[in-house]
Design a protein around this motif. Structure first.
Motif, PDB file in Angstrom:
ATOM      1  N   ALA A 147       0.862  -1.181   0.000  1.00  0.00           N
ATOM      2  CA  ALA A 147       0.000   0.000   0.000  1.00  0.00           C
ATOM      3  C   ALA A 147       0.900   1.233   0.000  1.00  0.00           C
ATOM      4  N   GLU A 148       0.288   2.389  -0.133  1.00  0.00           N
ATOM      5  CA  GLU A 148       1.053   3.628  -0.063  1.00  0.00           C
ATOM      6  C   GLU A 148       1.730   3.694   1.307  1.00  0.00           C
ATOM      7  N   HIS A 149       2.955   4.133   1.339  1.00  0.00           N
ATOM      8  CA  HIS A 149       3.768   4.253   2.565  1.00  0.00           C
ATOM      9  C   HIS A 149       4.104   2.904   3.193  1.00  0.00           C
ATOM     10  N   GLU A 150       4.024   1.814   2.426  1.00  0.00           N
ATOM     11  CA  GLU A 150       4.505   0.515   2.866  1.00  0.00           C
ATOM     12  C   GLU A 150       5.746   0.176   2.053  1.00  0.00           C
ATOM     13  N   TYR A 151       6.721  -0.438   2.719  1.00  0.00           N
ATOM     14  CA  TYR A 151       7.986  -0.752   2.057  1.00  0.00           C
ATOM     15  C   TYR A 151       8.435  -2.132   2.490  1.00  0.00           C
ATOM     16  N   TYR A 152       9.206  -2.776   1.622  1.00  0.00           N
ATOM     17  CA  TYR A 152       9.883  -4.003   2.024  1.00  0.00           C
ATOM     18  C   TYR A 152      10.980  -3.627   3.017  1.00  0.00           C
ATOM     19  N   TYR A 153      11.193  -4.474   4.019  1.00  0.00           N
ATOM     20  CA  TYR A 153      12.278  -4.221   4.964  1.00  0.00           C
ATOM     21  C   TYR A 153      13.598  -4.055   4.226  1.00  0.00           C
ATOM     22  N   ILE A 206      13.743   4.792  15.891  1.00  0.00           N
ATOM     23  CA  ILE A 206      12.878   5.728  15.169  1.00  0.00           C
ATOM     24  C   ILE A 206      11.548   5.036  14.885  1.00  0.00           C
ATOM     25  N   PRO A 207      10.444   5.534  15.465  1.00  0.00           N
ATOM     26  CA  PRO A 207       9.150   4.912  15.154  1.00  0.00           C
ATOM     27  C   PRO A 207       8.715   5.272  13.738  1.00  0.00           C
ATOM     28  N   TYR A 208       8.220   4.280  13.011  1.00  0.00           N
ATOM     29  CA  TYR A 208       7.726   4.548  11.658  1.00  0.00           C
ATOM     30  C   TYR A 208       6.278   5.029  11.771  1.00  0.00           C
ATOM     31  N   SER A 257       9.698  11.590   4.680  1.00  0.00           N
ATOM     32  CA  SER A 257       9.825  11.096   3.301  1.00  0.00           C
ATOM     33  C   SER A 257      10.764   9.905   3.253  1.00  0.00           C
ATOM     34  N   VAL A 258      10.452   9.007   2.307  1.00  0.00           N
ATOM     35  CA  VAL A 258      11.277   7.822   2.071  1.00  0.00           C
ATOM     36  C   VAL A 258      11.558   7.774   0.573  1.00  0.00           C
ATOM     37  N   ASP A 259      12.849   7.815   0.229  1.00  0.00           N
ATOM     38  CA  ASP A 259      13.282   7.718  -1.166  1.00  0.00           C
ATOM     39  C   ASP A 259      14.072   6.425  -1.301  1.00  0.00           C
ATOM     40  N   VAL A 260      13.363   5.357  -1.699  1.00  0.00           N
ATOM     41  CA  VAL A 260      13.979   4.030  -1.776  1.00  0.00           C
ATOM     42  C   VAL A 260      15.126   4.018  -2.783  1.00  0.00           C
ATOM     43  N   LYS A 276      17.422   7.312   0.883  1.00  0.00           N
ATOM     44  CA  LYS A 276      17.390   8.444   1.812  1.00  0.00           C
ATOM     45  C   LYS A 276      16.032   8.536   2.503  1.00  0.00           C
ATOM     46  N   ILE A 277      16.078   8.735   3.810  1.00  0.00           N
ATOM     47  CA  ILE A 277      14.877   8.919   4.624  1.00  0.00           C
ATOM     48  C   ILE A 277      15.039  10.238   5.377  1.00  0.00           C
TER      49      ILE A 277
END
Length: 167
Positions: A93-99, A140-142, A149-152, A156-157
């Motif tokens: 989903a939006e704002h979900e990422y693979y570890y 850091i709590p997600y 912002s998360v730039d996979v 960069k976060i």
């Protein structure tokens, strides 16, 4: 492409079941019976098909097809379990990422000052917590209030630290 999904930390009982510390997301999907995991052991790829899965005392307990004795699996203690990355049932989903996309990213504050790199992720129930290693370790709590912002691709976060988070 294969990603790390866990590490065999110990055996459990005498019938070939193992305790796995998860390094991954979506464990309910990744560890389902029938899923295939790979271990790179002594230069060989060993494919293991999951026969059963349960959670016990915070560990993921796996039993593999064809392994019915502790002696068949004990030599694989401390080995990393890998799985093919593209997992058809997992839609992000939006704002979900693979570890694996988050681990290794550099975390910056809103002034673009580096804080450290994400080295581990663990689940708390409410939200994931990212372990960031810089001059010391930060948790850091997600959550939307912190992670801006998360730039996979750019690895960069950017975060806005809550009061006391970086102390």
């Amino acid at each position: 492409m294969k990603v790390e999904v866990g590490t065999i930390v110990n055996t459990h009982g005498i019938k070939g079941e193992v305790k796995v510390k998860s390094n991954s997301d979506f464990t309910e999907t990744r560890f389902q019976p029938g899923e295939v995991l790979t271990i790179e052991h002594q230069g060989k790829n060993i494919e293991l098909t999951i026969a059963s899965y349960r959670v016990h005392k915070g560990f993921h307990m796996l039993k593999f097809e064809g392994i019915n004795n502790i002696n068949d699996i004990e030599h694989l203690k401390n080995e990393v379990l890998l799985q093919e990355r593209e997992h058809e049932e997992i839609e992000l989903a939006e704002h979900e990422y693979y570890y694996s996309d988050i681990i290794g990213c550099t975390v910056f504050d809103e002034e673009d000052a580096p804080i450290g790199r994400v080295i581990e992720i663990f689940e708390t129930g409410a939200n994931d917590v990212w372990v960031v290693k810089g001059d010391k370790e930060y948790l850091i709590p997600y959550i939307a209030d912190v992670v801006k912002s998360v730039d996979v691709e750019g690895r960069k976060i950017v975060i806005t630290p809550m009061e006391g988070l970086l102390d």
